[in-house]
Design a protein around this motif. Sequence first.
Motif, PDB file in Angstrom:
ATOM      1  N   ALA A   8       3.615 -71.602  41.186  1.00  0.00           N
ATOM      2  CA  ALA A   8       3.664 -72.921  41.550  1.00  0.00           C
ATOM      3  C   ALA A   8       2.639 -73.459  41.389  1.00  0.00           C
ATOM      4  N   VAL A   9       1.375 -72.893  41.349  1.00  0.00           N
ATOM      5  CA  VAL A   9       0.071 -73.444  40.927  1.00  0.00           C
ATOM      6  C   VAL A   9       0.110 -73.575  39.591  1.00  0.00           C
ATOM      7  N   TYR A  10       0.225 -72.788  38.771  1.00  0.00           N
ATOM      8  CA  TYR A  10       0.381 -73.007  37.279  1.00  0.00           C
ATOM      9  C   TYR A  10       1.088 -74.102  37.007  1.00  0.00           C
ATOM     10  N   ILE A  11       2.172 -74.478  37.616  1.00  0.00           N
ATOM     11  CA  ILE A  11       3.130 -75.515  37.152  1.00  0.00           C
ATOM     12  C   ILE A  11       2.409 -76.717  37.747  1.00  0.00           C
ATOM     13  N   GLN A  12       2.012 -76.772  38.662  1.00  0.00           N
ATOM     14  CA  GLN A  12       1.023 -78.086  39.147  1.00  0.00           C
ATOM     15  C   GLN A  12       0.101 -78.241  38.262  1.00  0.00           C
ATOM     16  N   ILE A  13      -0.840 -77.329  37.722  1.00  0.00           N
ATOM     17  CA  ILE A  13      -1.817 -77.441  36.778  1.00  0.00           C
ATOM     18  C   ILE A  13      -1.374 -77.956  35.532  1.00  0.00           C
ATOM     19  N   ILE A  14      -0.256 -77.534  35.169  1.00  0.00           N
ATOM     20  CA  ILE A  14       0.418 -77.877  33.739  1.00  0.00           C
ATOM     21  C   ILE A  14       0.926 -79.393  33.910  1.00  0.00           C
ATOM     22  N   VAL A  15       1.479 -79.707  34.990  1.00  0.00           N
ATOM     23  CA  VAL A  15       1.897 -81.019  34.953  1.00  0.00           C
ATOM     24  C   VAL A  15       0.770 -82.133  35.348  1.00  0.00           C
ATOM     25  N   SER A  16      -0.115 -81.716  35.942  1.00  0.00           N
ATOM     26  CA  SER A  16      -1.261 -82.929  36.229  1.00  0.00           C
ATOM     27  C   SER A  16      -2.038 -82.887  34.714  1.00  0.00           C
ATOM     28  N   ALA A  17      -2.179 -81.800  34.035  1.00  0.00           N
ATOM     29  CA  ALA A  17      -2.661 -81.863  32.753  1.00  0.00           C
ATOM     30  C   ALA A  17      -1.984 -82.787  31.899  1.00  0.00           C
ATOM     31  N   ALA A  18      -0.523 -82.503  31.817  1.00  0.00           N
ATOM     32  CA  ALA A  18       0.227 -83.304  30.950  1.00  0.00           C
ATOM     33  C   ALA A  18      -0.027 -84.936  31.179  1.00  0.00           C
ATOM     34  N   ILE A  19      -0.098 -85.269  32.640  1.00  0.00           N
ATOM     35  CA  ILE A  19      -0.109 -86.669  33.123  1.00  0.00           C
ATOM     36  C   ILE A  19      -1.533 -87.182  32.399  1.00  0.00           C
ATOM     37  N   LEU A  20      -2.625 -86.334  32.760  1.00  0.00           N
ATOM     38  CA  LEU A  20      -3.696 -86.787  32.306  1.00  0.00           C
ATOM     39  C   LEU A  20      -3.928 -87.058  30.905  1.00  0.00           C
ATOM     40  N   LEU A  21      -3.183 -85.954  30.037  1.00  0.00           N
ATOM     41  CA  LEU A  21      -3.193 -86.357  28.660  1.00  0.00           C
ATOM     42  C   LEU A  21      -2.613 -87.483  28.201  1.00  0.00           C
ATOM     43  N   ALA A  22      -1.478 -87.914  28.952  1.00  0.00           N
ATOM     44  CA  ALA A  22      -0.604 -89.109  28.579  1.00  0.00           C
ATOM     45  C   ALA A  22      -1.594 -90.401  28.947  1.00  0.00           C
ATOM     46  N   LEU A  23      -2.241 -90.214  30.050  1.00  0.00           N
ATOM     47  CA  LEU A  23      -3.384 -91.279  30.435  1.00  0.00           C
ATOM     48  C   LEU A  23      -4.404 -91.419  29.397  1.00  0.00           C
ATOM     49  N   TYR A  24      -4.885 -90.361  28.844  1.00  0.00           N
ATOM     50  CA  TYR A  24      -5.745 -90.253  27.796  1.00  0.00           C
ATOM     51  C   TYR A  24      -5.381 -91.458  26.655  1.00  0.00           C
ATOM     52  N   PHE A  25      -4.064 -91.436  26.400  1.00  0.00           N
ATOM     53  CA  PHE A  25      -3.682 -92.349  25.168  1.00  0.00           C
ATOM     54  C   PHE A  25      -3.513 -93.536  25.723  1.00  0.00           C
ATOM     55  N   VAL A  26      -3.494 -94.053  26.976  1.00  0.00           N
ATOM     56  CA  VAL A  26      -3.351 -95.224  27.415  1.00  0.00           C
ATOM     57  C   VAL A  26      -4.448 -96.023  27.745  1.00  0.00           C
ATOM     58  N   ILE A  27      -5.583 -95.130  28.122  1.00  0.00           N
ATOM     59  CA  ILE A  27      -6.768 -95.955  28.682  1.00  0.00           C
ATOM     60  C   ILE A  27      -7.927 -95.726  27.540  1.00  0.00           C
ATOM     61  N   ASP A  28      -9.026 -96.510  27.612  1.00  0.00           N
ATOM     62  CA  ASP A  28     -10.202 -96.285  26.585  1.00  0.00           C
ATOM     63  C   ASP A  28     -11.315 -95.397  27.560  1.00  0.00           C
ATOM     64  N   VAL A  29     -11.201 -93.987  27.081  1.00  0.00           N
ATOM     65  CA  VAL A  29     -12.096 -93.194  27.919  1.00  0.00           C
ATOM     66  C   VAL A  29     -13.510 -93.615  27.660  1.00  0.00           C
ATOM     67  N   LYS A  30     -14.091 -94.135  26.598  1.00  0.00           N
ATOM     68  CA  LYS A  30     -15.312 -94.543  26.524  1.00  0.00           C
ATOM     69  C   LYS A  30     -15.585 -95.577  27.452  1.00  0.00           C
ATOM     70  N   GLN A  31     -14.847 -96.563  27.583  1.00  0.00           N
ATOM     71  CA  GLN A  31     -14.959 -97.582  28.685  1.00  0.00           C
ATOM     72  C   GLN A  31     -14.938 -97.007  29.955  1.00  0.00           C
ATOM     73  N   LEU A  32     -14.122 -96.111  30.204  1.00  0.00           N
ATOM     74  CA  LEU A  32     -14.072 -95.570  31.796  1.00  0.00           C
ATOM     75  C   LEU A  32     -15.204 -94.662  32.200  1.00  0.00           C
ATOM     76  N   LEU A  33     -16.003 -94.166  30.951  1.00  0.00           N
ATOM     77  CA  LEU A  33     -17.353 -93.200  31.205  1.00  0.00           C
ATOM     78  C   LEU A  33     -18.402 -94.373  31.484  1.00  0.00           C
ATOM     79  N   ASN A  34     -18.177 -95.578  30.885  1.00  0.00           N
ATOM     80  CA  ASN A  34     -19.135 -96.578  31.001  1.00  0.00           C
ATOM     81  C   ASN A  34     -18.772 -97.744  31.883  1.00  0.00           C
ATOM     82  N   THR A  35     -17.840 -97.181  32.920  1.00  0.00           N
ATOM     83  CA  THR A  35     -17.588 -98.502  33.672  1.00  0.00           C
ATOM     84  C   THR A  35     -18.817 -98.875  34.811  1.00  0.00           C
ATOM     85  N   PRO A  36     -18.968-100.159  34.840  1.00  0.00           N
ATOM     86  CA  PRO A  36     -20.176-100.475  35.566  1.00  0.00           C
ATOM     87  C   PRO A  36     -19.726-100.673  37.028  1.00  0.00           C
TER      88      PRO A  36
END
Length: 312
Positions: free
Chosen positions: A5-33
């Motif tokens: 169950a924990v592995y499934i949660q980690i995989i699903v969370s990682a998959a969603i974060l990967l999808a967000l990676y292609f939606v947002i500007d990571v450089k802008q996120l890291l430099n958010t004022p």
Amino acid sequence: MKNSAVYIQIIVSAAILLALYFVIDVKQLLNTPFTVTISDAIEILFVLVVSLFARSIRWQLLINYNQANKVSGNTSFKLLMVGLALNLVTPAKGGEVVKSYFGYKWTGIKERMVSVSLLDKAIAIAAVGILGIYSLAKTGSLVFAAAIAFSFAPLLFFMTFKWIMKIPPAKKVIEFVAARIKRLDILSMMGQFNYPLDLMFISFLLSIIGWLTTFYLMFLCFKVVNLPISFESVLIQSPLITLGRLFPFTLNGIGSDELIAVYLFSSEHVSETLIVAGALVYRIVVTVLPAVVGVYYLFTTRELENYRSINQ
């Protein structure tokens, strides 16, 4: 099974974060004022404390009803913090129920500790549904209608349990499950859901106060990253974000919270990157900070043989 169950949660969370990676500007996120004054920090801390104490008092009132040995406010607050710490490693914010184990160790109360924690959780979820009525009125979305119905389902089950047990097929299923759970007297535990209307009203009122302050915290966290979203917009969308965290296939809502926030607030024509930044600040304030306190209590509060000593 638990590890799977924990592995499934980690995989699903990682998959969603990967999808967000292609939606947002990571450089802008890291430099958010970030814009945080001392008064802002004090306001955030004050609102957080109010939210936590509303939830702590609600649980304390429920556990102490018709009981000779009362649970102190100190113990109730400690258990709340422990539950929030356990939320980091349990699905669907289940830590707030799993905390019953520590409550039992500290107080000696067993079935009632579990039953009250379940009822407390059900009331909290139903209160989200009550606030969702405003969201439904403002948007007319069927999604909110479905969310409201879902939020009331657990509480309705607990409140109608004695009538459900009169239905032969349902009774057989419940008795079958109860017979296989050796450590708890499920039937005795479920029979304890018998509270007066005035106490239930106060519990709902405290829940609504807790959620309103929590939603206001989201608004304040959005302000920290200069995200131009009004409190009304946050109030309308927050019930869905809150219920989305109950989605059991992610690790404490990691990824799903941010994804739902991006989806819901994208209609505001604001930066998806800033939405994620605000959601992350909100996670730190509402989840991480209380969890740190909870971890401290886990390691510093010993199991007590005499319950009275914890109330001194």
